[in-house]
Design a protein around this motif. Structure first.
Motif, PDB file in Angstrom:
ATOM      1  N   LYS A   7      19.327 -23.722 -30.917  1.00 29.91           N
ATOM      2  CA  LYS A   7      20.186 -23.066 -31.226  1.00 29.91           C
ATOM      3  C   LYS A   7      21.353 -23.142 -30.187  1.00 29.91           C
ATOM      4  O   LYS A   7      21.475 -23.826 -29.620  1.00 29.91           O
ATOM      5  N   GLY A 151      23.439 -10.906 -27.222  1.00 38.72           N
ATOM      6  CA  GLY A 151      22.108 -11.976 -26.631  1.00 38.72           C
ATOM      7  C   GLY A 151      20.884 -12.373 -28.218  1.00 38.72           C
ATOM      8  O   GLY A 151      20.087 -13.522 -27.824  1.00 38.72           O
ATOM      9  N   ASP A 154      19.003 -16.031 -29.227  1.00 43.40           N
ATOM     10  CA  ASP A 154      18.470 -16.857 -28.523  1.00 43.40           C
ATOM     11  C   ASP A 154      16.583 -16.367 -29.665  1.00 43.40           C
ATOM     12  O   ASP A 154      15.719 -16.279 -29.465  1.00 43.40           O
ATOM     13  N   LYS A 209      20.864 -13.585 -18.048  1.00 45.97           N
ATOM     14  CA  LYS A 209      21.456 -13.793 -19.871  1.00 45.97           C
ATOM     15  C   LYS A 209      21.434 -15.120 -19.822  1.00 45.97           C
ATOM     16  O   LYS A 209      21.497 -14.900 -21.164  1.00 45.97           O
TER      17      LYS A 209
HETATM   18 MG    MG Z   1      23.420 -15.916 -24.776  1.00 46.42          MG
END
Ligand code: MG
Ligand code: ADP
Ligand code: ASP
Length: 405
Positions: A7, A151, A154, A209
């Motif tokens: 990723k 976010g 992920d 984060k």
């Molecule tokens: Mg992130």
């Protein structure tokens, strides 16, 4: 031959040059004989721009259309990366969430992944195609576009790794791994080589984060070892994995901070049974999660009830709470947007007393006032004035000897 899920985050995809760099890295892993599924985020800043547009158009953007909008950033980056790889002579194919499909529930802007169908991906992989999947997005059972929360790429990556039973799951970002605290605000922060799911879960939920919390939940549930590392060098990063004996020895392994929480206080509420539920249930009905809660000792039959909510839900939470406050005859509702939650996390706290005292004394020495406190087995969090964020993080990092690790 291994199946590798990689990723790449927003900064790593932040320009054409960086996308080319990602393409080269992907190609190198593929050339080493691996099957590849690559999850990417929107280019740096793009999702923020889309969110700002939504807020400009109206005060409370429709939640369905909000997800259609913010999912757009990833559509751009998957196409660009796939084009790059094809131009380099590789077989590559982009996939939007609904094309996989990544099936989620219908909680717009914080949808949960329910299942991932691997049929189409497996067929493409068999033909040697490199798959480029849009992170952050999915589709619900009715065909609506959904997104997984900020976010969320992920989580897309770890969920894909779990669904495909990948051999390796690598999260490439703009730092070398998970550090004892945010390396961008504390220059003494140290890279942690191995961290347990449990500690990472706490750090992530408390604001670090570097990984979205749900990605860690997935990793822990399906036993996916997650390697967090930099897309700008070849250094080994941090392995997020099952707890082992060595990890337990560490008292405090990290400090996290979250600036995106807001404090709401309902003042002078009549103090009687059921008040907490009356204030909080309309918020949970609106899918707003309340984090820290403090209720003051009752004085003359009334009490103050204070809690924090995510900044993103602030306007909605405030208007709901004002309605409740009027209904239960509270005096007024106050709010404070300039607060930060600072937390210490460590498995070793389970078996050591005195950690809280060290934390509170270190903050007091710098004149930092603690507004709220919450504790669990392996963490202590405090809410402080936002202007002390960096100072509080650095002071605690020192107080627990993290720089010298
Ligand atoms: Mg992130
Ligand atoms: P990406 O775009 O690759 O997903 P993010 O910005 O979401 O990257 O996450 C990486 C950032 O997380 C780092 O740049 C760093 O500022 C921040 N961060 C916060 N806490 C930590 C920590 N304990 N270790 C590493 N990075 C952290
Ligand atoms: N682009 C999304 C965000 O900015 C998802 C991600 O980056 O993981 O939140």
């Amino acid at each position: 031959m291994a199946l590798v899920v990689q990723k790449y985050g927003g900064t790593s995809m932040g320009s054409v040059e960086r996308i080319r760099n990602v393409a080269k890295r992907v190609a190198k892993t593929y050339d080493a004989g691996n099957d590849m599924v690559v999850v990417v985020s929107a280019m740096a800043g793009e999702t923020n721009k889309l969110v700002a547009l939504a807020n400009e158009v109206c005060e409370f953007p429709d939640t369905r259309e909000y997800d259609v909008l913010v999912a757009a950033g990833e559509q751009v980056s998957i196409a660009l990366l796939a084009m790059c790889l094809k131009a380099m002579g590789y077989k590559a194919k982009s996939y939007l969430g609904f094309q996989v499909p990544v099936l989620t529930d219908t909680s717009y802007s914080k949808a949960r992944i329910e299942s991932i169908d691997d049929k189409k991906m497996r067929a493409d992989l068999k033909e040697g195609t490199i798959l480029i999947v849009a992170g952050f997005q999915g589709v619900d059972e009715f065909g609506n576009v959904t997104t997984l929360g900020r976010g969320g790429s992920d989580t897309s990556a770890v969920a894909l790794a779990a669904a495909l039973k990948a051999d390796v799951c690598e999260i490439f970002t703009d730092v070398d791994g998970v550090y004892t605290t945010d390396p961008n605000i504390c220059k003494d922060a140290k890279k942690i080589e191995r961290i347990s799911y449990e500690e990472m879960l706490e750090l992530a939920s408390l604001g670090a984060k570097v990984l979205q919390i749900r990605s860690v939940e997935f990793a822990s549930k399906y036993n996916v070892d997650v390697h967090v590392r930099s897309s700008f060098n070849e250094n080994l990063g941090t392995m997020v994995t099952k707890e082992d004996k060595e990890m337990e020895a560490v008292l405090v392994s990290g400090i996290a901070y979250a600036k995106d929480e807001v404090k709401i206080a309902v003042m002078q509420v009549p103090d009687k049974p059921g008040i907490a539920a009356q204030i909080l249930s309309p918020l949970s009905d609106a899918n707003i999660s309340v984090d820290m809660i403090v209720q003051n000792v009752s004085e003359a039959g009334s009490t103050d009830f204070t809690f924090t909510v995510p900044q993103a839900d602030f306007k909605k939470a405030l208007s709901i709470t004002k309605e409740t406050a009027a209904a239960i005859h509270a005096k007024e509702v106050l709010s404070d947007e300039s607060v930060t939650k600072v937390s210490i996390v460590g498995l070793g706290m389970r078996s050591h007393a005195g950690v809280a005292t060290t934390m509170f004394q270190a903050l007091a020495k710098e004149g930092i006032n603690i507004q709220m406190i919450s504790t669990s087995e392996i963490k202590i969090s405090v809410v402080v004035d936002a202007k002390y964020t960096e100072l509080a993080v650095r002071v605690l990092h020192d107080a627990f000897g993290l720089a010298g690790k």
